[in-house]
Motif scaffolding. Structure first.
Motif, PDB file in Angstrom:
ATOM      1  N   GLU A  21      -3.441  -7.193  12.095  1.00 50.88           N
ATOM      2  CA  GLU A  21      -4.133  -6.554  13.218  1.00 50.88           C
ATOM      3  C   GLU A  21      -5.161  -5.533  12.723  1.00 50.88           C
ATOM      4  OE1 GLU A  21      -4.118  -7.277  16.500  1.00 50.88           O
ATOM      5  OE2 GLU A  21      -2.891  -8.989  15.911  1.00 50.88           O
ATOM      6  N   ILE A  22      -4.809  -4.764  11.707  1.00 55.33           N
ATOM      7  CA  ILE A  22      -5.752  -3.796  11.126  1.00 55.33           C
ATOM      8  C   ILE A  22      -7.007  -4.525  10.653  1.00 55.33           C
ATOM      9  CG2 ILE A  22      -6.138  -2.315   9.106  1.00 55.33           C
ATOM     10  CD1 ILE A  22      -3.207  -1.366   9.432  1.00 55.33           C
ATOM     11  N   ILE A  23      -6.808  -5.654   9.973  1.00 57.73           N
ATOM     12  CA  ILE A  23      -7.926  -6.434   9.447  1.00 57.73           C
ATOM     13  C   ILE A  23      -8.758  -7.027  10.587  1.00 57.73           C
ATOM     14  CG2 ILE A  23      -8.525  -8.523   8.154  1.00 57.73           C
ATOM     15  CD1 ILE A  23      -5.956  -7.873   6.416  1.00 57.73           C
ATOM     16  N   LYS A  24      -8.085  -7.719  11.517  1.00 61.98           N
ATOM     17  CA  LYS A  24      -8.795  -8.382  12.623  1.00 61.98           C
ATOM     18  C   LYS A  24      -9.590  -7.417  13.485  1.00 61.98           C
ATOM     19  CE  LYS A  24      -6.065 -10.435  15.264  1.00 61.98           C
ATOM     20  NZ  LYS A  24      -5.149 -11.155  16.156  1.00 61.98           N
ATOM     21  N   HIS A  27     -10.601  -2.382  11.189  1.00 56.80           N
ATOM     22  CA  HIS A  27     -10.257  -1.072  10.630  1.00 56.80           C
ATOM     23  C   HIS A  27     -10.513  -0.968   9.127  1.00 56.80           C
ATOM     24  CE1 HIS A  27      -8.787   0.547  14.346  1.00 56.80           C
ATOM     25  NE2 HIS A  27      -7.986  -0.484  14.512  1.00 56.80           N
ATOM     26  N   LEU A  28     -10.928  -2.060   8.503  1.00 59.68           N
ATOM     27  CA  LEU A  28     -11.335  -1.997   7.095  1.00 59.68           C
ATOM     28  C   LEU A  28     -12.814  -1.669   6.970  1.00 59.68           C
ATOM     29  CD1 LEU A  28      -9.478  -5.048   5.472  1.00 59.68           C
ATOM     30  CD2 LEU A  28      -8.737  -2.672   5.657  1.00 59.68           C
ATOM     31  N   GLY A  29     -13.457  -1.477   8.093  1.00 60.75           N
ATOM     32  CA  GLY A  29     -14.869  -1.107   8.079  1.00 60.75           C
ATOM     33  C   GLY A  29     -15.802  -2.245   8.457  1.00 60.75           C
ATOM     34  N   PHE A  30     -15.249  -3.420   8.742  1.00 60.10           N
ATOM     35  CA  PHE A  30     -16.070  -4.561   9.157  1.00 60.10           C
ATOM     36  C   PHE A  30     -15.194  -5.541   9.933  1.00 60.10           C
ATOM     37  CE2 PHE A  30     -14.110  -5.688   5.195  1.00 60.10           C
ATOM     38  CZ  PHE A  30     -13.790  -7.034   5.332  1.00 60.10           C
ATOM     39  N   SER A 129      -9.307  -0.738 -12.953  1.00 66.61           N
ATOM     40  CA  SER A 129     -10.018  -2.021 -13.070  1.00 66.61           C
ATOM     41  C   SER A 129     -10.903  -2.299 -11.864  1.00 66.61           C
ATOM     42  CB  SER A 129      -9.007  -3.163 -13.231  1.00 66.61           C
ATOM     43  OG  SER A 129      -8.245  -2.983 -14.395  1.00 66.61           O
ATOM     44  N   GLY A 130     -10.880  -1.419 -10.871  1.00 72.04           N
ATOM     45  CA  GLY A 130     -11.739  -1.601  -9.709  1.00 72.04           C
ATOM     46  C   GLY A 130     -11.066  -2.181  -8.488  1.00 72.04           C
ATOM     47  N   VAL A 131      -9.748  -2.426  -8.562  1.00 76.09           N
ATOM     48  CA  VAL A 131      -9.038  -2.881  -7.365  1.00 76.09           C
ATOM     49  C   VAL A 131      -9.061  -1.730  -6.367  1.00 76.09           C
ATOM     50  CG1 VAL A 131      -6.791  -3.584  -6.435  1.00 76.09           C
ATOM     51  CG2 VAL A 131      -7.584  -4.526  -8.616  1.00 76.09           C
ATOM     52  N   GLU A 132      -9.469  -2.043  -5.157  1.00 77.62           N
ATOM     53  CA  GLU A 132      -9.576  -1.030  -4.117  1.00 77.62           C
ATOM     54  C   GLU A 132      -8.194  -0.725  -3.548  1.00 77.62           C
ATOM     55  OE1 GLU A 132     -12.390  -2.492  -1.179  1.00 77.62           O
ATOM     56  OE2 GLU A 132     -13.400  -3.596  -2.769  1.00 77.62           O
ATOM     57  N   ARG A 133      -8.057   0.442  -2.947  1.00 76.86           N
ATOM     58  CA  ARG A 133      -6.812   0.754  -2.268  1.00 76.86           C
ATOM     59  C   ARG A 133      -7.123   1.271  -0.879  1.00 76.86           C
ATOM     60  NH1 ARG A 133      -9.052   3.793  -6.208  1.00 76.86           N
ATOM     61  NH2 ARG A 133      -8.919   6.008  -5.942  1.00 76.86           N
ATOM     62  N   PHE A 134      -6.229   0.955   0.009  1.00 76.96           N
ATOM     63  CA  PHE A 134      -6.358   1.327   1.410  1.00 76.96           C
ATOM     64  C   PHE A 134      -4.995   1.844   1.810  1.00 76.96           C
ATOM     65  CE2 PHE A 134      -6.035   0.439   5.923  1.00 76.96           C
ATOM     66  CZ  PHE A 134      -7.305   0.634   6.415  1.00 76.96           C
ATOM     67  N   ILE A 135      -4.920   3.117   2.140  1.00 79.67           N
ATOM     68  CA  ILE A 135      -3.639   3.732   2.443  1.00 79.67           C
ATOM     69  C   ILE A 135      -3.627   4.131   3.902  1.00 79.67           C
ATOM     70  CG2 ILE A 135      -2.059   5.619   1.880  1.00 79.67           C
ATOM     71  CD1 ILE A 135      -3.522   5.683  -0.902  1.00 79.67           C
ATOM     72  N   ASN A 136      -2.609   3.680   4.611  1.00 80.08           N
ATOM     73  CA  ASN A 136      -2.451   4.026   6.012  1.00 80.08           C
ATOM     74  C   ASN A 136      -1.088   4.673   6.188  1.00 80.08           C
ATOM     75  OD1 ASN A 136      -2.794   4.152   8.820  1.00 80.08           O
ATOM     76  ND2 ASN A 136      -1.580   2.303   9.040  1.00 80.08           N
ATOM     77  N   ILE A 137      -1.096   5.939   6.527  1.00 78.38           N
ATOM     78  CA  ILE A 137       0.141   6.649   6.837  1.00 78.38           C
ATOM     79  C   ILE A 137       0.027   7.072   8.288  1.00 78.38           C
ATOM     80  CG2 ILE A 137       1.588   8.632   6.312  1.00 78.38           C
ATOM     81  CD1 ILE A 137       0.366   8.560   3.474  1.00 78.38           C
ATOM     82  N   SER A 138       0.921   6.589   9.133  1.00 64.99           N
ATOM     83  CA  SER A 138       0.805   6.860  10.552  1.00 64.99           C
ATOM     84  C   SER A 138       2.154   6.732  11.228  1.00 64.99           C
ATOM     85  CB  SER A 138      -0.179   5.885  11.185  1.00 64.99           C
ATOM     86  OG  SER A 138      -0.351   6.184  12.556  1.00 64.99           O
ATOM     87  N   ASP A 175     -10.155   3.744   0.750  1.00 62.08           N
ATOM     88  CA  ASP A 175     -10.482   3.780   2.161  1.00 62.08           C
ATOM     89  C   ASP A 175      -9.387   4.549   2.874  1.00 62.08           C
ATOM     90  OD1 ASP A 175     -12.899   2.459   2.312  1.00 62.08           O
ATOM     91  OD2 ASP A 175     -11.959   0.503   2.341  1.00 62.08           O
ATOM     92  N   ILE A 176      -9.773   5.291   3.881  1.00 59.94           N
ATOM     93  CA  ILE A 176      -8.851   6.101   4.654  1.00 59.94           C
ATOM     94  C   ILE A 176      -8.952   5.639   6.096  1.00 59.94           C
ATOM     95  CG2 ILE A 176      -8.277   8.440   5.393  1.00 59.94           C
ATOM     96  CD1 ILE A 176      -9.944   9.351   2.852  1.00 59.94           C
ATOM     97  N   VAL A 177      -7.818   5.522   6.757  1.00 62.97           N
ATOM     98  CA  VAL A 177      -7.831   5.091   8.141  1.00 62.97           C
ATOM     99  C   VAL A 177      -6.742   5.815   8.918  1.00 62.97           C
ATOM    100  CG1 VAL A 177      -6.260   3.124   7.910  1.00 62.97           C
ATOM    101  CG2 VAL A 177      -8.018   3.081   9.650  1.00 62.97           C
ATOM    102  N   ALA A 178      -6.994   6.060  10.174  1.00 58.98           N
ATOM    103  CA  ALA A 178      -5.981   6.588  11.087  1.00 58.98           C
ATOM    104  C   ALA A 178      -5.746   5.533  12.134  1.00 58.98           C
ATOM    105  CB  ALA A 178      -6.456   7.891  11.710  1.00 58.98           C
TER     106      ALA A 178
END
Length: 186
Positions: A21-24, A27-30, A129-138, A175-178
């Motif tokens: 749902e976050i992806i669809k 919330h990842l910015g696109f 190595s450039g792997v991105e991270r996306f942390i969601n604490i809610s 990336d930061i998301v609420a």
């Protein structure tokens, strides 16, 4: 499972559904054109492939100590294998990200080197190595704050929103998301 006043999501399929749902919902910015689930990559099966070039592995973060969220809560060869696969994909030119989801009462995340030193080392190597991270604490306590916990969660959401706007001015792979728990599944 309820621990004290908090619900702890131990069913990994719930984390995957929330991540979907976050992806669809962008919330990842696109807004993605396509989202594939459970995609074979090398000798692993990763949680998502977005638009044919962006691999994402989801980890549900359930362990919380002194306001810090940790992953893993038990040794995980499979989790380490997924990180290694993300590193390989990144080196081959794909976007790769680890998406860490927590709904515990914590303010930050660290890999759990006490429980699995190899995973922690591989986690830091993946970031280098450039792997991105996306942390969601809610949690859902920010929806209508009626106590100190809900109010602080709402303040954290506002802080995250501000950090998101500042992120565009910096060169960072975090990336930061609420996202409110109830709204993600609704």
């Amino acid at each position: 499972v309820k621990k004290g006043e908090e619900w702890v999501l131990i069913n990994t399929s719930v984390h995957s559904r929330i991540a979907h749902e976050i992806i669809k919902r962008g919330h990842l910015g696109f807004l993605p054109e396509s989202v594939q689930r459970e995609v074979k990559a090398g000798s692993s099966r990763l949680d998502f492939l977005i638009d044919g070039n962006f691999f994402i592995e989801v980890k549900g973060v359930n362990l919380s100590k002194n306001g810090i969220c940790f992953f893993p809560d038990a040794p995980t060869k499979r989790g380490r294998k997924h990180l290694i696969e993300l590193i390989k994909l990144k080196k081959r030119g794909f976007r790769a990200r680890i998406l860490l989801l927590s709904f515990r009462n914590c303010s930050c995340f660290l890999p759990n080197s006490e429980t699995d030193e190899e995973f922690a080392r591989t986690f830091w190597n993946a970031l280098e190595s450039g792997v991105e991270r996306f942390i969601n604490i809610s949690t859902d306590k920010a929806v209508r704050p009626t106590n100190v916990m809900g109010t602080t969660k709402r303040i954290c959401e506002l802080y995250a929103q501000n950090a998101i706007s500042l992120k565009d001015k910096e060169n960072t792979l975090t990336d930061i998301v609420a996202v409110r728990f109830g709204n993600v599944l609704g």
